[in-house]
Design an enzyme around this catalytic site. Structure first.
Site, PDB file in Angstrom:
ATOM      1  N   THR A  35       0.836  -1.195   0.000  1.00 30.88           N
ATOM      2  CA  THR A  35       0.000   0.000   0.000  1.00 30.88           C
ATOM      3  C   THR A  35       0.879   1.256   0.000  1.00 30.88           C
ATOM      4  OG1 THR A  35      -1.715  -1.164   1.228  1.00 30.88           O
ATOM      5  CG2 THR A  35      -1.827   1.243   1.208  1.00 30.88           C
ATOM      6  N   GLN A  36       0.636   2.144  -0.955  1.00 28.70           N
ATOM      7  CA  GLN A  36       1.383   3.398  -1.037  1.00 28.70           C
ATOM      8  C   GLN A  36       0.549   4.591  -0.596  1.00 28.70           C
ATOM      9  OE1 GLN A  36       4.725   3.526  -1.805  1.00 28.70           O
ATOM     10  NE2 GLN A  36       4.487   1.324  -1.636  1.00 28.70           N
TER      11      GLN A  36
END
Length: 276
Positions: A35-36
């Site tokens: 997840t960014q």
């Protein structure tokens, strides 16, 4: 030519033949990703210590980007009668941590077969919780720091509230980097900018928190939730609030804001404090 990321670094099919991916797990259809930027998120969590316990609150909204999508997400998660965790940030990571805490709670409860307190009269009292709020905060901070070092952080800001081993009020913060600190009043998200000034007027230091009554602490937290609803676009007027002290934990998950007034909005011009 194939420019998709899945083909980066692989030999060309037209020269070396089709790439054999049979050795890869069937669930992998591309490179491993982390997840960014969280998509479904919760906003502020605020908490305040008083003489014998802690008050903590968070609204029930989970936003999909800027859309107020889910209105029944409870972000206060009780661990036992002495500890509760408030989650800000990514909701999916909150759900992962909640499952982790449930497993930890089960493990703690079965570790010693359920220890029971016996008072001076020989009567059995309440079941003794194995982990205090201070222990729980230490555990969660280590989990967050480990995920950070794996370059796969849990995108959350946590407030752990409750009682320590000596039944004294405990309140501490931990975030996705493993950063931790403690204070008589804490807030995450926009609450750190909008609610903390109000809470610090009520409790500027530890000595002030030791003199604060439960009623005044609850009143201050409710006032902060009202200010956050006025000022934070990612909040709503329904919230959860919990009080943890020596008598146990009282959690209300569907509280409504009362006494709202938007009269102040008539005199606001632009984003500053100018008046019309």
């Amino acid at each position: 030519m194939n420019h998709l990321p899945q083909a980066w670094g692989r030999p060309r099919d037209d020269v070396y033949g089709h790439y054999n991916s049979a050795y890869l797990p069937s669930s992998h259809h591309g490179p491993t990703t982390h997840t960014q930027s969280p998509i479904v998120t919760g906003t502020s969590v605020i908490a305040l210590k008083y003489s014998t316990g802690v008050v903590i609150a968070a609204d029930n909204l989970a936003s999909y980007g800027s859309l107020a999508r889910f209105t029944d997400v409870h972000r206060l998660k009780p661990f036992n009668r002495k500890a509760i965790v408030g989650f800000g940030g990514d909701v999916s990571d909150m759900q992962y941590l909640t499952r982790l805490l449930k497993g930890l709670d089960t493990q703690e409860n079965y570790a010693d077969g359920g220890v029971v307190e016996v008072d001076s009269d020989g009567d059995e009292g309440d079941e003794t919780p194995h982990m205090s709020a201070k222990n729980l905060h230490s555990y969660l901070s280590k989990v967050l720091y480990k995920r950070r070092t794996d370059f796969n952080p849990l995108w959350n800001a946590l407030l752990v509230a409750g009682l320590d081993e000596e039944d004294k009020p405990f309140l501490a913060f931990a975030d996705l980097l493993g950063t931790t600190y403690s204070s008589p009043s804490l807030a995450t998200g926009f609450g750190a900018h909008l609610a903390q000034p109000i809470l610090r007027r009520v409790v500027p230091d530890e000595k002030a928190s030791e003199k604060l009554s439960r009623e005044d602490a609850v009143k201050a937290v409710r006032e902060c939730m009202k200010v956050l609803f006025y000022r934070d676009a990612r909040s709503m007027n329904e919230y959860s609030i919990a009080v943890v002290d020596r008598e146990g934990m009282k959690l209300k998950e569907s509280e409504k804001l009362e006494g709202q007034s938007w009269a102040f909005a008539e005199g606001i011009k632009g984003y500053g404090t100018q008046t019309v």
